[in-house]
Design a protein around this motif. Structure first.
Motif, mmCIF file in Angstrom:
data_model
loop_
_atom_site.group_PDB
_atom_site.id
_atom_site.type_symbol
_atom_site.label_atom_id
_atom_site.label_comp_id
_atom_site.label_asym_id
_atom_site.label_seq_id
_atom_site.Cartn_x
_atom_site.Cartn_y
_atom_site.Cartn_z
ATOM 1 N N ASN A 287 23.250 -18.857 -26.796
ATOM 2 C CA ASN A 287 24.469 -19.463 -27.327
ATOM 3 C C ASN A 287 24.327 -19.886 -28.788
ATOM 4 O OD1 ASN A 287 26.427 -19.667 -24.945
ATOM 5 N ND2 ASN A 287 24.545 -20.483 -24.079
ATOM 6 N N THR A 288 23.328 -19.336 -29.454
ATOM 7 C CA THR A 288 23.159 -19.553 -30.891
ATOM 8 C C THR A 288 23.546 -18.276 -31.625
ATOM 9 O OG1 THR A 288 21.370 -21.153 -30.535
ATOM 10 C CG2 THR A 288 21.502 -20.122 -32.699
ATOM 11 N N GLY A 289 24.502 -18.374 -32.502
ATOM 12 C CA GLY A 289 25.000 -17.198 -33.213
ATOM 13 C C GLY A 289 23.931 -16.542 -34.070
ATOM 14 N N PRO A 290 24.026 -15.225 -34.275
ATOM 15 C CA PRO A 290 23.007 -14.506 -35.054
ATOM 16 C C PRO A 290 22.923 -14.952 -36.506
ATOM 17 C CG PRO A 290 24.895 -13.094 -34.545
ATOM 18 C CD PRO A 290 25.060 -14.331 -33.751
ATOM 19 N N ASN A 291 23.969 -15.594 -37.013
ATOM 20 C CA ASN A 291 23.944 -16.069 -38.399
ATOM 21 C C ASN A 291 23.368 -17.471 -38.537
ATOM 22 O OD1 ASN A 291 25.157 -13.667 -39.313
ATOM 23 N ND2 ASN A 291 27.211 -14.468 -38.863
ATOM 24 N N SER A 292 23.047 -18.086 -37.402
ATOM 25 C CA SER A 292 22.480 -19.434 -37.441
ATOM 26 C C SER A 292 21.069 -19.384 -38.022
ATOM 27 C CB SER A 292 22.443 -20.030 -36.031
ATOM 28 O OG SER A 292 21.800 -21.284 -36.042
ATOM 29 N N PRO A 293 20.680 -20.384 -38.827
ATOM 30 C CA PRO A 293 19.351 -20.354 -39.464
ATOM 31 C C PRO A 293 18.189 -20.394 -38.477
ATOM 32 C CG PRO A 293 20.455 -22.466 -39.838
ATOM 33 C CD PRO A 293 21.480 -21.545 -39.273
ATOM 34 N N ASP A 294 18.406 -20.944 -37.260
ATOM 35 C CA ASP A 294 17.301 -21.010 -36.301
ATOM 36 C C ASP A 294 17.423 -19.977 -35.187
ATOM 37 O OD1 ASP A 294 19.454 -22.129 -35.041
ATOM 38 O OD2 ASP A 294 18.459 -23.994 -34.451
ATOM 39 N N HIS A 295 18.290 -18.969 -35.376
ATOM 40 C CA HIS A 295 18.486 -17.965 -34.326
ATOM 41 C C HIS A 295 17.198 -17.222 -34.006
ATOM 42 C CE1 HIS A 295 19.560 -13.877 -32.837
ATOM 43 N NE2 HIS A 295 20.335 -14.586 -32.047
ATOM 44 N N GLN A 296 16.497 -16.748 -35.020
ATOM 45 C CA GLN A 296 15.272 -15.984 -34.789
ATOM 46 C C GLN A 296 14.192 -16.840 -34.149
ATOM 47 O OE1 GLN A 296 14.013 -14.078 -38.408
ATOM 48 N NE2 GLN A 296 15.367 -12.318 -38.104
ATOM 49 N N LEU B 28 10.639 -25.902 -31.445
ATOM 50 C CA LEU B 28 10.223 -25.009 -30.365
ATOM 51 C C LEU B 28 9.248 -23.943 -30.852
ATOM 52 C CD1 LEU B 28 13.663 -24.751 -28.565
ATOM 53 C CD2 LEU B 28 11.580 -25.810 -27.657
ATOM 54 N N GLU B 29 9.382 -23.545 -32.109
ATOM 55 C CA GLU B 29 8.425 -22.592 -32.667
ATOM 56 C C GLU B 29 7.022 -23.197 -32.671
ATOM 57 O OE1 GLU B 29 8.607 -19.489 -36.303
ATOM 58 O OE2 GLU B 29 8.729 -21.601 -36.915
ATOM 59 N N GLY B 30 6.920 -24.463 -33.067
ATOM 60 C CA GLY B 30 5.623 -25.136 -33.027
ATOM 61 C C GLY B 30 5.137 -25.367 -31.605
ATOM 62 N N PHE B 31 6.069 -25.674 -30.707
ATOM 63 C CA PHE B 31 5.701 -25.934 -29.311
ATOM 64 C C PHE B 31 5.077 -24.696 -28.659
ATOM 65 C CE2 PHE B 31 6.990 -25.714 -24.794
ATOM 66 C CZ PHE B 31 6.288 -26.804 -24.313
ATOM 67 N N CYS B 32 5.528 -23.513 -29.055
ATOM 68 C CA CYS B 32 5.032 -22.272 -28.443
ATOM 69 C C CYS B 32 3.536 -22.078 -28.672
ATOM 70 C CB CYS B 32 5.813 -21.064 -28.963
ATOM 71 S SG CYS B 32 7.480 -20.952 -28.268
ATOM 72 N N HIS B 33 2.973 -22.720 -29.689
ATOM 73 C CA HIS B 33 1.529 -22.626 -29.904
ATOM 74 C C HIS B 33 0.740 -23.319 -28.791
ATOM 75 C CE1 HIS B 33 2.181 -20.797 -33.764
ATOM 76 N NE2 HIS B 33 2.787 -21.871 -34.273
ATOM 77 N N HIS B 34 1.422 -24.134 -27.995
ATOM 78 C CA HIS B 34 0.753 -24.893 -26.934
ATOM 79 C C HIS B 34 1.031 -24.315 -25.542
ATOM 80 C CE1 HIS B 34 -0.113 -27.995 -29.939
ATOM 81 N NE2 HIS B 34 1.164 -27.933 -30.292
ATOM 82 N N LEU B 35 1.692 -23.166 -25.460
ATOM 83 C CA LEU B 35 2.062 -22.628 -24.149
ATOM 84 C C LEU B 35 0.849 -22.249 -23.306
ATOM 85 C CD1 LEU B 35 5.172 -20.438 -25.030
ATOM 86 C CD2 LEU B 35 5.126 -22.553 -23.696
ATOM 87 N N GLU B 36 -0.253 -21.895 -23.956
ATOM 88 C CA GLU B 36 -1.459 -21.532 -23.203
ATOM 89 C C GLU B 36 -1.933 -22.696 -22.332
ATOM 90 O OE1 GLU B 36 -4.434 -19.297 -21.632
ATOM 91 O OE2 GLU B 36 -2.704 -18.647 -22.822
ATOM 92 N N LEU B 37 -1.601 -23.933 -22.732
ATOM 93 C CA LEU B 37 -1.964 -25.101 -21.918
ATOM 94 C C LEU B 37 -1.332 -25.025 -20.538
ATOM 95 C CD1 LEU B 37 -1.524 -27.924 -24.608
ATOM 96 C CD2 LEU B 37 -3.691 -26.976 -23.755
#
Length: 331
Positions: free
Chosen positions: A169-178, A93-102
């Motif tokens: 629903n992703t805990g703050p300690n999860s590696p992909d939380h940020q 999803l981090e990579g997908f956000c680069h395409h939101l302008e589309l």
């Protein structure tokens, strides 16, 4: 068998378990709907865009106006799906956000796309026959091209709902939380921009329709730059005599009172002539009667610096809607 001791339950552990269940359910829904979304994007890209390019049924400018950034949006989904299938939600999803302008570009082109489709179906016989043939394919399940074109904008709303839920629903300690939190924020911001673009396009449609209903020199440019709120018939109650029906058009800054042209008018039958324009910033509004919601309708008083209007309706609900809209315009 002994039941577990309630005192041994751990609220923190139970909350984490609930989060994990909701996260898993949301992630599964996101994956399944993305597969279906990509399939539909691909069908349009293959059976409409690809064949139109090959056959030259539409010229490139018309094809671009109709489909906008469709192929690029399809490519963005193709890049996202493998990450979702492997469970790498944050990274994907981090990579997908680069395409939101589309999606913003697609929304800005939506009205142009709609009018292009209507024009081409009306005047281009080859295109009309081609569309009818493609829509008949079993892969489209009876959907028309006009039903398929809004698909990316509908999907953006789904993205917002699902990815916000996934982040929550992703805990703050999860590696992909940020990564998920940032993706949810960026997608929500994009969805808000797209919604604003859609509202502006709808308003432009309303203004064009209203402008077409108004005739005469006074009517030229009356709707330009305004926001449309409401229109309808109301009875104008004069100081003496019988109430007169008039058509009212309410905009964000003015109330326009119009009178219908005579039915026998050869050139402008069915249109209205502007009788008065009232600035809402100078209006004082109150209900004279019609507060109780009874069946007898009601009366509104609109006071302006140099004139007072008494507007009546026999429909209580319609009068309440007018009161609400007028209040918004004044504020």
């Amino acid at each position: 068998m002994e039941s577990p001791d309630p005192s041994s339950r751990c609220p923190v552990r139970e909350q984490r378990a609930r989060w994990e269940r909701k996260r898993a359910c949301t992630a599964r829904e996101l994956l399944e709907t993305e597969r279906r979304y990509q399939e539909q994007l691909g069908l349009v890209a293959t059976y409409f865009l690809g064949i139109l390019k090959a056959k030259g049924t539409l010229r490139p400018p018309e094809r671009q106006a109709l489909f906008g950034s469709w192929e690029l949006i399809y490519g963005a989904s193709q890049m996202l799906l493998p990450y979702l299938e492997e469970g790498h939600w944050g990274q994907g999803l981090e990579g997908f956000c680069h395409h939101l302008e589309l999606y913003t570009q697609f929304a800005a082109n939506a009205e142009r796309s709609r009018t292009t489709l209507q024009e081409q179906l009306k005047k281009n016989k080859r295109f009309r026959r081609f569309v009818r043939l493609q829509e008949g394919r079993p892969e489209f399940g009876g959907l028309k091209l006009q039903d398929l074109l809004p698909l990316p904008l509908q999907r953006l709303q789904q993205y917002e709902n699902l990815i916000v839920a996934l982040a929550e629903n992703t805990g703050p300690n999860s590696p992909d939380h940020q990564q998920l939190t940032r993706a949810a924020r960026l997608i929500s911001e994009t969805a808000q921009r797209v919604h604003a673009i859609g509202q502006k396009q709808k308003n432009e449609q309303h203004l064009q329709r209203v402008q077409a209903l108004l005739s005469g020199r006074q009517a030229k440019g009356l709707t330009s730059g305004r926001w449309f709120l409401r229109q309808g018939w109301l009875l104008v109650v004069p100081p003496s005599g019988e109430p007169r029906p008039r058509m009212f058009f309410l905009f964000s800054d003015v109330l326009l009172m119009a009178k219908p042209r005579p039915p026998l008018h050869l050139l402008q039958s069915g249109t209205f002539t502007c009788r008065a324009l009232y600035p809402m910033a100078q209006c004082q509004l109150c209900r004279v009667f019609g507060h109780s919601g009874g069946p007898c309708g009601g009366l509104l008083s609109l006071s302006f610096p140099h004139e007072k209007l008494l507007l009546m309706s026999t429909d209580q609900e319609e009068l309440s809607r007018w009161y609400h809209s007028l209040t918004l315009a004044i504020r």
